[in-house]
Design a protein around this motif. Structure first.
Motif, mmCIF file in Angstrom:
data_model
loop_
_atom_site.group_PDB
_atom_site.id
_atom_site.type_symbol
_atom_site.label_atom_id
_atom_site.label_comp_id
_atom_site.label_asym_id
_atom_site.label_seq_id
_atom_site.Cartn_x
_atom_site.Cartn_y
_atom_site.Cartn_z
ATOM 1 N N SER A 189 -4.738 7.727 47.671
ATOM 2 C CA SER A 189 -3.809 6.608 47.569
ATOM 3 C C SER A 189 -4.010 5.641 48.739
ATOM 4 C CB SER A 189 -2.367 7.133 47.571
ATOM 5 O OG SER A 189 -1.459 6.079 47.789
ATOM 6 N N ARG A 190 -4.377 4.401 48.425
ATOM 7 C CA ARG A 190 -4.559 3.385 49.472
ATOM 8 C C ARG A 190 -3.237 3.081 50.166
ATOM 9 N NH1 ARG A 190 -7.594 1.301 45.234
ATOM 10 N NH2 ARG A 190 -5.904 -0.136 44.684
ATOM 11 N N SER A 191 -2.155 3.067 49.392
ATOM 12 C CA SER A 191 -0.850 2.779 49.988
ATOM 13 C C SER A 191 -0.460 3.843 50.999
ATOM 14 C CB SER A 191 0.220 2.683 48.896
ATOM 15 O OG SER A 191 -0.031 1.594 48.038
ATOM 16 N N LEU A 192 -0.660 5.121 50.644
ATOM 17 C CA LEU A 192 -0.307 6.191 51.568
ATOM 18 C C LEU A 192 -1.158 6.119 52.822
ATOM 19 C CD1 LEU A 192 1.437 8.729 52.008
ATOM 20 C CD2 LEU A 192 -0.484 10.058 51.119
ATOM 21 N N ARG A 193 -2.459 5.870 52.657
ATOM 22 C CA ARG A 193 -3.325 5.751 53.831
ATOM 23 C C ARG A 193 -2.849 4.633 54.743
ATOM 24 N NH1 ARG A 193 -7.579 5.952 50.011
ATOM 25 N NH2 ARG A 193 -8.113 3.788 50.505
ATOM 26 N N GLY A 194 -2.496 3.495 54.152
ATOM 27 C CA GLY A 194 -2.055 2.365 54.954
ATOM 28 C C GLY A 194 -0.768 2.658 55.706
ATOM 29 N N LEU A 195 0.201 3.277 55.024
ATOM 30 C CA LEU A 195 1.464 3.599 55.679
ATOM 31 C C LEU A 195 1.268 4.591 56.810
ATOM 32 C CD1 LEU A 195 3.977 3.943 52.693
ATOM 33 C CD2 LEU A 195 3.720 2.023 54.266
ATOM 34 N N VAL A 196 0.461 5.629 56.560
ATOM 35 C CA VAL A 196 0.246 6.652 57.587
ATOM 36 C C VAL A 196 -0.466 6.056 58.799
ATOM 37 C CG1 VAL A 196 -0.994 8.789 58.116
ATOM 38 C CG2 VAL A 196 0.301 8.604 56.002
ATOM 39 N N VAL A 197 -1.472 5.217 58.555
ATOM 40 C CA VAL A 197 -2.216 4.612 59.671
ATOM 41 C C VAL A 197 -1.314 3.664 60.467
ATOM 42 C CG1 VAL A 197 -4.096 3.038 60.261
ATOM 43 C CG2 VAL A 197 -4.490 4.880 58.617
ATOM 44 N N ALA A 198 -0.556 2.814 59.774
ATOM 45 C CA ALA A 198 0.312 1.857 60.475
ATOM 46 C C ALA A 198 1.376 2.589 61.288
ATOM 47 C CB ALA A 198 0.972 0.916 59.472
ATOM 48 N N HIS A 199 2.012 3.575 60.657
ATOM 49 C CA HIS A 199 3.047 4.328 61.382
ATOM 50 C C HIS A 199 2.455 5.104 62.553
ATOM 51 C CE1 HIS A 199 6.422 6.899 62.257
ATOM 52 N NE2 HIS A 199 5.714 7.981 61.983
ATOM 53 N N SER A 200 1.283 5.696 62.344
ATOM 54 C CA SER A 200 0.665 6.503 63.401
ATOM 55 C C SER A 200 0.246 5.647 64.585
ATOM 56 C CB SER A 200 -0.540 7.269 62.849
ATOM 57 O OG SER A 200 -0.148 8.163 61.822
ATOM 58 N N LEU A 201 -0.355 4.492 64.317
ATOM 59 C CA LEU A 201 -0.735 3.588 65.405
ATOM 60 C C LEU A 201 0.490 3.141 66.198
ATOM 61 C CD1 LEU A 201 -3.437 1.292 63.748
ATOM 62 C CD2 LEU A 201 -3.769 2.750 65.756
ATOM 63 N N GLY A 202 1.551 2.785 65.470
ATOM 64 C CA GLY A 202 2.763 2.337 66.148
ATOM 65 C C GLY A 202 3.405 3.433 66.983
ATOM 66 N N THR A 203 3.407 4.664 66.457
ATOM 67 C CA THR A 203 4.029 5.764 67.183
ATOM 68 C C THR A 203 3.224 6.137 68.422
ATOM 69 O OG1 THR A 203 4.946 6.636 65.126
ATOM 70 C CG2 THR A 203 4.864 8.134 66.997
ATOM 71 N N ALA A 204 1.894 6.220 68.287
ATOM 72 C CA ALA A 204 1.052 6.535 69.447
ATOM 73 C C ALA A 204 1.222 5.485 70.538
ATOM 74 C CB ALA A 204 -0.409 6.634 69.018
ATOM 75 N N ALA A 205 1.245 4.210 70.137
ATOM 76 C CA ALA A 205 1.433 3.132 71.116
ATOM 77 C C ALA A 205 2.806 3.208 71.762
ATOM 78 C CB ALA A 205 1.247 1.778 70.434
ATOM 79 N N GLN A 206 3.829 3.562 70.957
ATOM 80 C CA GLN A 206 5.180 3.666 71.481
ATOM 81 C C GLN A 206 5.285 4.731 72.577
ATOM 82 O OE1 GLN A 206 8.004 1.891 70.528
ATOM 83 N NE2 GLN A 206 8.947 2.926 72.272
ATOM 84 N N LEU A 207 4.703 5.893 72.313
ATOM 85 C CA LEU A 207 4.785 6.986 73.279
ATOM 86 C C LEU A 207 3.979 6.682 74.533
ATOM 87 C CD1 LEU A 207 4.503 9.850 70.686
ATOM 88 C CD2 LEU A 207 6.505 9.311 72.063
#
Length: 426
Positions: free
Chosen positions: A34-52
């Motif tokens: 699923s392209r949508s799932l990949r996009g959501l996981v990547v966007a959320h993961s990048l944001g969370t890693a940057a946040q921490l």
């Protein structure tokens, strides 16, 4: 929730939902189609890693300016505390709006506040201003995880939903350790905290671009009012012991993780990057066994064993101090944190009602990040009072006793003993 999942899957597979072989277990490979799932996981993961990375970089900057353990614990705790206040409301928000819009908005605003933190470090703004900016950034982060969890059923066919949930859970836990690892890597190569916050800003910008490319329909409006919707999520946690037990263990796990982060800073600030790297490597290594542990028929026994290893390794770190042997101990601690969290979330996913799952995850995010904030704050206060080593040993003992009491309460549900075939890696 089912109808939007079929519609989105049909879009992903050329207008027809992907067929599922009878009895065939869902795997990660199918969910990742699923392209949508990949996009959501990547966007959320990048944001969370940057946040921490941003939160801990501000903590290190505060330490270099003040040399105060109490100030450091306040700075780190305020980077996590907003989750404890706002994530419940964020879960209700995730039930009403398109996940790409919610995630895109949160990472875009955090990119702006992260850039302000970078400017503040370079221009030598006051310490309280930097801490406040980091706290505002954390407030803006709270809707991201509930939105991702709520949108997962829209991204994949129904038969792939368990694998997709496992993928989101694994990614969430990896980035909660990889974010500090990113900061540790930058510190190892001699970069300043301003460079670290600048890298965080770039990650937020990239996450904004990725989220903008995801297309999902807006979720159907929930008939309940905002406050009633949040109340339903809280009641789902309070009323069901099968939900409360794994959530409580996850809270204990995250409290100890938050305590350990500050304890590592206070024990050996010069080696913080190396120690953090060992913690992250252990968590990544645990991915080879985490699905097997999550699918084990006796989940409570697995949690007790894993939490014992986690508490023991953190206690050993307190006794030995910052030495070469410490790296292996922290690797075990990182692996224990990863496995405990994924097993607890898997138990929760099996126990919670699907119609309140997003709000349950809002509560989950709220109490667990609140536990990290509380652990971070307690580390500075207790270490100042009795010393880092005695405080760490005492906290490890209390966490182990609390875990044993939690897992020993209530009857074991029949559904908890059923293995999860969908947790096998693709």
């Amino acid at each position: 929730m089912t109808a939007p999942a079929v519609d989105a899957a049909a879009l992903e597979h050329g207008g027809v939902a992907a067929p599922e072989a009878a009895g065939e277990p869902a795997r990660f490979r199918g969910a990742l189609a699923s392209r949508s799932l990949r996009g959501l996981v990547v966007a959320h993961s990048l944001g969370t890693a940057a946040q921490l990375a941003l939160t801990l970089a501000v903590g290190l900057e505060v330490l270099s300016r003040t040399t105060s353990g109490i100030w450091v614990s306040i700075a780190v705790a305020l980077g996590f505390a907003p989750y404890a206040v706002f994530s419940g409301a964020a879960g209700a928000l995730a039930d009403r709006w398109s996940a790409p819009a919610v995630i895109g908005a949160t990472v875009a605003v955090r990119g702006a506040t992260s850039a302000a933190v970078t400017a503040g470090i370079v221009l030598d703004w006051s310490t309280p201003v930097l801490v406040l900016l980091a706290a505002v950034t954390a407030v803006c982060a709270t809707p991201s995880y509930p939105a991702t969890a709520a949108a997962t059923p829209q991204c994949v066919p129904a038969g792939q939903l368990p694998a997709a949930n496992a993928l989101v859970t694994a990614a969430e836990n990896v980035v909660w350790l990889a974010g500090p690892g990113l900061l540790g890597l930058l510190m190892l190569v001699g970069r300043s905290t301003a460079v670290a916050t600048g890298v965080s800003t770039l990650c937020f910008v990239l996450a904004t671009v990725v989220a903008a490319r995801v297309r999902l329909p807006r979720r159907a409006a929930h008939p309940a009012s905002w406050w009633r919707a949040m109340g339903e999520g809280l009641h789902a946690v309070y009323a069901d012991r099968a939900v409360r037990v794994p959530m409580t263990v996850a809270v204990i796990d995250n409290f100890l993780y938050g305590f350990l982060l500050v304890a590592m800073m206070l024990t050996a600030v010069a080696s913080f990057g190396l120690l953090n790297g060992a913690l992250t490597c252990g968590a990544l290594a645990a991915l080879t066994v985490v699905n097997r542990c999550a699918g084990h028929g006796r989940s409570r026994v697995v949690l007790m064993v894993v939490m014992t290893c986690l508490c023991g390794s953190v206690a050993a770190f307190a006794v030995v101090g910052a030495t070469a042997a410490t790296l292996s101990m922290l690797a075990v601690a990182g692996a224990g944190t990863m496995v405990a969290e994924v097993v607890a979330v898997t138990m929760l996913q099996r126990a919670a009602r699907p119609d309140v799952l997003a709000r349950v995850f809002g509560v989950f995010d709220q109490v667990n990040v609140g536990a990290i904030a509380l652990g971070s704050f307690a580390a500075g206060q207790l270490s100042a009072a009795v010393g880092v080593r005695p405080a760490t040993l005492a906290v490890c003992a209390l966490c182990l006793v609390a875990t044993a009491l939690t897992l020993g309460l209530g009857r074991r549900r029949r559904r908890e003993a059923q293995p999860i075939p969908s947790q096998q890696p693709g």
